[in-house]
Write an enzyme that holds these catalytic residues in place. Structure first.
Site, PDB file in Angstrom:
ATOM      1  N   GLU A   1      42.562  35.457  43.021  1.00 51.04           N
ATOM      2  CA  GLU A   1      41.709  36.310  43.857  1.00 51.04           C
ATOM      3  C   GLU A   1      41.782  37.771  43.423  1.00 51.04           C
ATOM      4  O   GLU A   1      40.788  38.492  43.435  1.00 51.04           O
ATOM      5  CB  GLU A   1      42.122  36.172  45.324  1.00 51.04           C
TER       6      GLU A   1
ATOM      7  N   LYS B   1      35.198  40.113  34.915  1.00 52.10           N
ATOM      8  CA  LYS B   1      35.101  39.733  36.328  1.00 52.10           C
ATOM      9  C   LYS B   1      33.816  38.951  36.593  1.00 52.10           C
ATOM     10  O   LYS B   1      33.820  37.953  37.326  1.00 52.10           O
ATOM     11  CB  LYS B   1      35.150  40.988  37.198  1.00 52.10           C
TER      12      LYS B   1
ATOM     13  N   ALA C   1      51.596  31.852  57.235  1.00 49.41           N
ATOM     14  CA  ALA C   1      51.789  30.755  56.278  1.00 49.41           C
ATOM     15  C   ALA C   1      52.460  29.553  56.922  1.00 49.41           C
ATOM     16  O   ALA C   1      52.392  28.447  56.398  1.00 49.41           O
ATOM     17  CB  ALA C   1      52.636  31.232  55.105  1.00 49.41           C
TER      18      ALA C   1
ATOM     19  N   VAL D   1      50.727  46.979  40.384  1.00 45.07           N
ATOM     20  CA  VAL D   1      50.412  45.828  41.238  1.00 45.07           C
ATOM     21  C   VAL D   1      51.673  45.044  41.579  1.00 45.07           C
ATOM     22  O   VAL D   1      51.849  44.591  42.720  1.00 45.07           O
ATOM     23  CB  VAL D   1      49.347  44.927  40.572  1.00 45.07           C
TER      24      VAL D   1
ATOM     25  N   ASP E   1      35.672  45.212  31.194  1.00 45.48           N
ATOM     26  CA  ASP E   1      36.393  44.794  32.404  1.00 45.48           C
ATOM     27  C   ASP E   1      35.428  44.147  33.402  1.00 45.48           C
ATOM     28  O   ASP E   1      35.710  43.088  33.968  1.00 45.48           O
ATOM     29  CB  ASP E   1      37.060  46.032  33.016  1.00 45.48           C
TER      30      ASP E   1
END
Lengths: 438, 438
Positions: B127, B203, B33, B14, B199
């Protein structure tokens, strides 16, 4: 904390739903917003029997709401282009934030409205303008903000999807189902906006601007409706492994942006093919995230109110913020930057596969003549279905082509229709595989 | 405008994806942005061959990033509970905003982290911790902010969904598919977290807090894995019109909150039943909007990076805002308000329909004894399938019950297993219809 004071203009289906949701869930909404959101005034000529507005200031003159110094946010729910445009511009001129569910207004007048709002430093929020209660604008504008969007495709008109779903499930004709949809209140007395794709093109125009950072260009959208789809086309598509959906599609290509609404064959196993009835869904392809899909109610009093109130929550949070730091109206801080490099493409330059259905006299050599015309235009054939018939009679020929340029397909269809063996016009429905890498 | 300076800790899958997306889409991201987002420093012990970090300051000590005065936002992508917790708390103590993809960290230590962050006035965004690239936290927290959430149900572990999908499509055994998933890199060498539902429970805990405004309570989640699901159960479920999915479910009831992860039969025609492979999807039921669904990639380098960068966009926009006006970490400004009125329910109090499979000796009266036990517990039967067999041999009996309280079902199963006619243990898989009004 000081409450946010809202003026609602229009107390029809969505206006009434918005009032009811704000009232019923007031505590929950205040907890989320960090401050109460209260309806300070309602501007509406007619009452709504589903809505008890006792105790709320009410005026018949909506422009009074736009000038009321007590109002922080004007919620425009009257619909249409003209009066709504004047109302919103008047509210902005008076320094009010605006929330609207009006897709026609944003698609057609959005560029001017955002310019005026930016000058005044106020927000204009319009989540409810696309796909009702589905938070697709927020998802696309913020949730997928890391991505270069490659394409998006959506079922964004519930009336059209209800009609196509019922035609498929029950083998009924377009006119028959349309009459039922009108009786159920899913379709207007004049259903043109829904069934001819104009409503979907309004929504697609907005989604494309947010996805690609280009100005709103409704006048360049290609729009084709579903009124010519027959029960036979739906059945033939089914035989070939497809479902017919009325899609809005926008895609970035090396030559510009595709922006088109038309009936489309999509493979049965795609999630979009399994979105039935009045529901909406939008599939978005981003370069980092891959495909994502957003599904839910695209219309109705409280689903649309859900999106209106979500916008009010955003306004309530941002109301004290320097407007330079807010989420830009159309996702990008400079929407014109790609105005030149991403022109909207003319439909003739777009490539798709096609489903063609034609009525031909069952005579030796017909199929060869049809295939020759397609070959001369560089169009190759993936599948042919020809029903058996008595020689000399009319028989339907169904063709599934590989991808070809619209310009060439138009010419092939023109030549096919000119054949003496072919009766009437050729039905053409475009095909989208919605492949992850398409 | 002044750029936002980011420090990335962890350069694995990631971390590398996040660096690559920020670099590749830098222009697009800056346009969204309103200011550039640049990687100022990377804290990582190992290199990532998919990632060219030439020219970026790099340290082997991640705590150096948390103390670097140049850094505005620390991105925590090292995973795990302990070091990640220390790192995030150190960053907050130094006044840095935090973005993390770490579901375990938020589910277990989130309450303390948010308390510390609120005191310092910094953002903590996560997120990417739920469902990878799907912007479900933003949708639930902001997009559906008008709604009282009634329930949500999600496929929120891609590994588990890959295994169940392959078992169903190919009729293979759990162990066989798990081995393939490990070879493909979809499952870890130690797959416990994925296949035992831990897991998914992390969440679900986060989603429930955002949906209902309650504190994070991972320790109260009921968790059951998929390792006992057999190819036969999948086939029998199919015969009954169902698909088996590993769902996380949370629901507000008059008695409190359901919070549970377990294998679940759901009707074939539901969209969730058609989410295949490693994909994730979450269906959310709101009182105003009705059902909405969010679908996409739940894991992987760039899908997860998509969510990390979306959080960075939020931070970039909010960075100059008074923190009292921001979106609250867990959607509600006071998450404890409903702590008493919405307790997490013990599993015994929850009501569901059930699929039961038992091995019984094919003798007269067996079915009557089974039915009597269920009747005595107040459990009524919707369907029974009994395969033919030679008398005296073991034969599977499949039962589909109506809704019953878990407590009574547990007792019925205990009594069924005690029958001399019944061999081994009874397989129980709960059923959810996911009806709009359930």
């Amino acid at each position: 904390m000081k409450p946010v004071k809202v003026g609602i203009c229009g107390l029809g289906t969505v206006g009434g739903g918005t009032f009811n949701v704000l009232t019923r869930n007031a505590d929950e909404i205040a907890r989320r917003a960090g401050r109460p959101i209260i309806v300070e005034q309602i501007g509406a000529r007619r009452d709504n029997p589903d809505c008890d507005i006792t105790g709320v200031s009410r005026t018949h003159d909506i422009f009074e709401v736009a000038r009321n110094p007590e109002i922080d946010v004007l919620v425009e729910l009257i619909g249409g282009y003209d009066v709504a445009y004047e109302l919103v511009m008047e509210a902005i001129a008076n320094g009010k934030h605006v929330v609207t569910a009006n897709k026609a207004l944003i698609a057609v007048h959005g560029n001017e409205i955002f310019r005026a709002a930016a000058e005044k430093g106020v927000m204009v929020a319009f989540e409810a303008a696309v796909a009702g209660g589905i938070p697709v604008i927020k998802s696309l504008r913020e949730g997928l903000g890391a991505n270069r969007i490659q394409w998006l495709a959506g079922i964004i008109n519930g009336t059209g999807n209800f009609i196509l779903s019922a035609m498929r499930d029950e083998g009924r004709s377009f006119d028959d189902v349309l009459a039922e949809a009108q009786a159920l209140g899913y379709a207007e007395a004049d259903p043109t906006f829904d069934i001819e794709g104009i409503d979907a093109a309004h929504k697609l125009t907005i989604l494309a601007s947010i996805a690609f950072g280009v100005p709103l260009q409704f006048d360049k959208a290609y729009t084709e409706g579903i009124s010519r789809i027959t029960a036979e086309d739906i059945e033939q598509a089914d035989n070939l492994g497809y479902v017919i959906k009325h899609l809005g599609i926008t895609r970035a290509t090396g030559k510009g942006l595709e922006l088109r609404v038309h009936p489309t064959l999509i493979p049965k196993e795609r999630l979009l093919a399994n979105v039935h009835g009045v529901k909406n869904a939008i599939e978005v392809m981003g370069d980092a995230v891959g495909p994502t899909l957003y599904y839910g109610a695209g219309a109705g009093a409280e689903p649309t109110a859900s999106a209106v109130v979500a916008d009010l929550l955003d306004v309530a949070r941002d109301i004290s913020t320097d407007h330079r730091y807010r989420v830009p109206y159309l996702a990008f801080s400079e929407v014109n930057q790609h105005g030149d490099t991403l022109p909207i493409m003319p439909m003739e330059d777009i490539e798709t596969a096609c489903y063609l259905r034609l009525q031909a006299v069952d005579r030796p050599g017909v199929l060869a003549r049809v295939a020759t015309i397609l070959a001369e235009q560089g169009i190759s054939i993936e599948a042919i279905i020809q029903k058996e018939a008595t020689e000399g009679e009319l028989v339907p020929i169904i063709l599934l082509t590989h991808r070809a340029r619209e310009l060439h397909m138009n010419e092939a269809i023109r030549q096919l229709e000119a054949l003496v063996d072919v009766a009437g016009s050729v039905v053409r429905i475009r095909v989208e595989d919605l492949d992850d890498n398409a």
